[in-house]
Design an enzyme around this catalytic site. Structure first.
Site, mmCIF file in Angstrom:
data_model
loop_
_atom_site.group_PDB
_atom_site.id
_atom_site.type_symbol
_atom_site.label_atom_id
_atom_site.label_comp_id
_atom_site.label_asym_id
_atom_site.label_seq_id
_atom_site.Cartn_x
_atom_site.Cartn_y
_atom_site.Cartn_z
ATOM 1 N N GLY A 25 0.693 -1.285 0.148
ATOM 2 C CA GLY A 25 -0.198 -0.119 0.008
ATOM 3 C C GLY A 25 0.648 1.434 0.180
ATOM 4 O O GLY A 25 2.001 1.595 0.725
ATOM 5 N N ARG A 73 0.752 -4.795 -5.976
ATOM 6 C CA ARG A 73 0.829 -6.250 -5.600
ATOM 7 C C ARG A 73 0.647 -7.179 -6.374
ATOM 8 O O ARG A 73 1.122 -7.197 -7.416
ATOM 9 C CB ARG A 73 -1.053 -6.872 -5.050
ATOM 10 N N GLY A 121 5.094 -2.283 3.450
ATOM 11 C CA GLY A 121 5.236 -2.773 4.957
ATOM 12 C C GLY A 121 5.364 -4.047 5.240
ATOM 13 O O GLY A 121 6.666 -4.563 4.547
ATOM 14 N N ILE A 171 1.190 3.632 6.893
ATOM 15 C CA ILE A 171 0.275 4.099 7.518
ATOM 16 C C ILE A 171 -0.620 4.369 8.441
ATOM 17 O O ILE A 171 -1.232 4.834 9.304
ATOM 18 C CB ILE A 171 -1.410 5.573 6.632
ATOM 19 N N ASP A 172 -0.710 2.977 8.549
ATOM 20 C CA ASP A 172 -1.039 2.646 9.922
ATOM 21 C C ASP A 172 -0.179 2.253 11.340
ATOM 22 O O ASP A 172 -0.804 2.309 12.313
ATOM 23 C CB ASP A 172 -1.460 0.639 10.146
ATOM 24 N N GLU A 220 -11.495 0.287 11.836
ATOM 25 C CA GLU A 220 -12.104 -0.452 10.811
ATOM 26 C C GLU A 220 -11.778 -1.835 11.440
ATOM 27 O O GLU A 220 -12.389 -2.784 10.946
ATOM 28 C CB GLU A 220 -11.333 -0.329 9.483
ATOM 29 N N ASN A 224 11.990 26.424 19.134
ATOM 30 C CA ASN A 224 12.123 25.206 19.716
ATOM 31 C C ASN A 224 13.601 25.241 19.757
ATOM 32 O O ASN A 224 14.889 24.984 20.028
ATOM 33 C CB ASN A 224 12.464 24.468 18.282
ATOM 34 N N GLY A 280 12.261 32.138 14.827
ATOM 35 C CA GLY A 280 12.944 31.277 15.641
ATOM 36 C C GLY A 280 14.144 32.619 16.219
ATOM 37 O O GLY A 280 14.692 31.762 16.882
ATOM 38 N N MET A 331 2.413 34.575 10.861
ATOM 39 C CA MET A 331 1.633 33.049 10.039
ATOM 40 C C MET A 331 2.708 32.306 10.957
ATOM 41 O O MET A 331 1.245 30.887 11.184
ATOM 42 C CB MET A 331 1.430 33.275 8.472
#
Length: 777
Positions: free
Chosen positions: A25, A88, A118, A165-166, A264, A530, A573, A661
């Site tokens: 994916g 795939r 993955g 992304i998982d 899901e 930072n 900064g 901004m």
């Protein structure tokens, strides 16, 4: 006899070839990883090949395996998906398919393979490597390759980068694409929140994560959801009544909306799926609430990658090339990853094994083990969510008053930190006091109690709801000490930038004179710059970085359309070059001028010459970043005028000053999550300190470790005494004396095609992850 590999980074890859492919994916940030692998590979002297269409391209060979050039990865950084394609591939699952793939690599002399995908894709890569000798023997026997070719390709090195992304690959804090997916989700949640509040609705959102609840868990944290369903930890039996009671309680506290997040792959304890429709039916029928469902689907995979993902992928690309070129036949196939802010190498098959162990633990109903096996990052997120969501404010009070104030310039995420600080304080039985307008408000008594509903909906709000000023306490220490006594304040949480650090230090130094100031104090860094000593990251910096990166994307697009144009962009900064450097990495800038790395007219001349050469290639545009206080004399106007003059006839110039901004906007998922955890950690630490020094209704805390900065250092959140950090601080320029991100500067230059040295002495050793299984049957 094989030559030992060169240790000179510019020569490490000479005579060697690397192939890079994306598989499985797609995930936002894959292109940034491909770009970094190609450019760093070329920098080391190696040949780098694209493999188009994943493993299918490896099997089919031919035009699918093409030599990459420096220019061929230009303008890839900001694109979602994967430019070289993914597919795939059933063929690669067969021995015959893998033999064809091996033949294609041997013919091109490729012995180093970088796979971005993955766990399935990476497992396939490891199998390919394990079988390599066998595949060579088959090819030799069939006469497909010569013995000389087989000898030259006797060993295959594999390095993986996890693109998913998982965030479902164990051993890694974050996988490429996860942060961008969270950006997509949070944008939608914020939009839904506004409509839900208007109509007093309950919204149920389904996010991706068939086997992993990371996205759902972090989304729930980032938006303050009322409930989350994740596959690793199904709800207890009878959850239906518990859920309805929770929603009713929230409405009773004055909330106009409810949000429920469903992964899901969510299920109950018996393994039965829990869907959005199930939950909607329950809420509508039992409570009669107006309920809507939204299934986000592939929108989570799409769109432009976040700044975090681009920097992560770029750093991983560099580390992957180094790992490949430093590998020996005895080195196990590894995955490069990020732990905290450190690049690490992990044994590929150990990570795959632990990932499989999670699935086994879930199948066997060992849900606590499943959460633990996911790793510390996942476990911390889950525990944080549980602490804030499962609400039982204690009847018994602690008689402790904790005051919270924001100090310095406003930044996105301050409100999320205040919210978690207030709520966890209330859960500890404390009385929480909101101080308006910083130390100024503390001096003038702008202090009032704040309750649970007082901070509702604050996670997604930018700026500072409490109000913030830059004034330091030394000018009104008498008034502050009087108000600390008057309002009976036992501890202070100071959320802010360098002024918060400096102000906290002034209070500590005034303890000798004012006994009222002998209370525990914690400083939580929150500033776009930072630049707070004691922390590698500050709340708000990630949001600012995304704002700059998004603006630079648009500017580059404009420059690409016009051709032969160079943009000079000024970032915020103060004297700290973090934003300019990291935005340079995330946006593919040609250079970033910062105060920490001195530059002179000769350097400016070199940069102009570099751009003149660049205009001769197919990439006819330039982007230069300049930190606002990088040099008092070489101002943005000066650099713009110099470039305009020297570039006459070759390129023209434009300038942009991004200004305030960078301090605005809604906080990014990272900042919401980070701020929430920091607020909780601060209050729990204060509670422990107060237990130690609370006697007969009075608090006396005078030791150095009773006033600390809470910061992220390398891999963990740590408390460091303000007095100890004083010597590590450049007060004149308001920056720490040593800053970790300066080590990333060479990567920025290499990716922009400058000849520079890359420090390879700090080689990331392979770390084992199987130890995480200790205590798991």
């Amino acid at each position: 006899m094989a030559q030992p590999p060169s240790t000179d980074p510019n020569q490490m890859g000479v005579g060697r070839s690397i192939a890079v492919l994306t598989s499985g994916g797609d995930a936002q940030g894959m292109n940034a990883a491909v770009r970094a692998t190609v450019r760093v590979g070329i920098y080391t002297g190696a040949k780098v090949y694209f493999v188009h269409e994943g493993y299918q391209g490896l099997v089919d060979g031919g035009d699918n395996i093409r030599l990459a050039t420096w220019e061929s990865v230009s303008m890839m950084l900001q694109l979602g998906g994967t430019v070289i394609g993914s597919a795939r591939c059933q063929d690669f699952r067969t021995k015959e398919g893998r033999t064809k793939a091996a033949c294609n690599l041997v013919k091109l002399g490729i012995t180093n393979l970088c796979v971005i995908g993955g766990d399935g894709s990476l497992t396939g890569a490891d199998q390919f490597r394990t079988e390599w000798s066998e595949l060579l023997a088959i090819l030799l026997k069939a006469g497909k390759v010569t013995s000389a070719e087989a000898k030259a390709s006797s060993h295959l090195n594999i390095v993986g980068m996890v693109g998913s992304i998982d965030n479902d690959f164990c051993g890694t804090d974050m996988t490429i694409g996860t942060d961008s997916a969270l950006h997509r989700i949070i944008e939608i949640v914020d939009a839904i929140t506004t409509t839900a509040q208007s109509h007093q609705r309950t919204f149920i959102l389904e996010v991706m994560g068939r086997h992993c609840g990371y996205l759902a868990c972090v989304t729930a944290l980032a938006c303050g959801a009322d409930w989350v369903f994740i596959p690793e930890m199904p709800p207890e039996d009878g959850w239906e009544e518990h859920l309805c009671r929770r929603l009713t309680d929230q409405r009773g506290r004055g909330s106009r909306l409810n949000i429920i997040i469903v992964a899901e792959g969510a299920m109950d304890r018996s393994g039965k799926a829990i869907t959005c429709d199930n939950v909607k039916e329950l809420v509508s029928t039992k409570l009669g609430f107006d309920t809507r469902t939204t299934i986000l689907g592939h929108v989570q995979r799409g769109g432009t990658p976040s700044a975090f993902d681009r920097i992560l992928a770029s750093r991983m690309g560099v580390e992957a090339v180094m790992a490949l070129l430093q590998a020996t036949p005895e080195t196990p196939a590894c995955v490069v990853s990020l732990s905290g802010n450190m690049a690490v190498r992990l044994p590929l098959m150990e990570c795959v094994q632990v990932t499989k162990d999670v699935t086994i633990a879930m199948a066997e109903g060992r849900f606590d083990d499943a959460v633990m096996l996911r790793g510390k990052s996942f476990e911390n997120n889950w525990n944080t969510y549980k602490m804030l969501a499962h609400v039982h404010i204690p009847e018994k009070k602690s008689n402790i008053n904790i005051a919270i104030l924001n100090v310095g310039a406003p930044c996105a995420g301050m409100n999320a930190a205040v919210r978690s600080t207030v709520r966890v304080g209330l859960l500890q039985g404390h009385r929480m006091l909101a101080v308006h307008d910083s130390f100024d408000g503390l001096a003038h008594g702008l202090i009032e109690p704040i309750d649970w509903s007082g901070v509702a909906g604050w996670t997604g709000k930018g700026g500072s709801n409490l109000g913030t000023k830059r004034a330091l306490p030394q000018d009104f220490m008498d008034e502050i000490s009087l108000n600390i006594a008057k309002f009976n304040i036992h501890a202070l949480v100071i959320i802010g930038g360098f002024e918060a650090f400096a102000g906290g230090l002034q209070i500590v130094q005034a303890r000798e004179k004012f006994e009222e100031l002998c209370i525990p104090i914690v400083v939580v860094p929150a500033t776009v710059s930072n630049n707070v000593p004691g922390s590698d990251f500050s709340i708000g910096a990630d949001t600012a970085l995304n704002t700059i990166t998004m603006t630079c994307d648009r500017i580059k697009q404009s420059a690409a359309g016009t051709k032969r144009r160079v943009f000079i962009v000024e970032t915020m900064g103060g004297h700290c070059g973090y934003l300019a450097t990291m935005a340079g990495l995330a946006s593919g800038a040609d250079f970033a001028y910062i105060y920490e790395e001195k530059f002179n007219i000769h350097d400016l001349e070199l940069n102009v010459e570099h751009l003149v050469e660049k205009m001769k290639t197919t990439v006819k545009r330039g982007l230069i970043l300049r930190n606002e206080k990088s040099n008092a004399n070489y101002t943005t106007d000066f650099i713009f005028n110099l470039y305009s003059e020297e570039g006459k006839g070759v390129f023209d110039c434009r300038k942009n000053v991004l200004g305030h901004m960078q301090q605005g906007g809604t906080p990014s998922p990272f900042d919401r999550n980070f701020a929430t955890k920091m607020g909780i950690k601060a209050v729990l630490w204060l509670t422990d300190k107060l237990n130690d020094c609370y006697r007969h209704g009075r608090v006396f805390a005078n030791s150095p470790d009773s006033a600390c900065v809470l910061g992220m250092k390398k891999r963990s959140l740590v408390f460091q005494p303000l007095s100890e950090l004083k010597d590590l601080t450049d007060f004149e320029h308001r920056i720490p004396k040593t800053q970790w991100w300066l080590k990333l500067r060479p990567i920025l230059k290499i990716l922009a095609k400058y000849k520079t040295d890359l420090d390879t002495t700090e080689k990331a050793e392979i770390e084992h992850v199987i130890k995480k299984r200790a205590g798991v049957p």
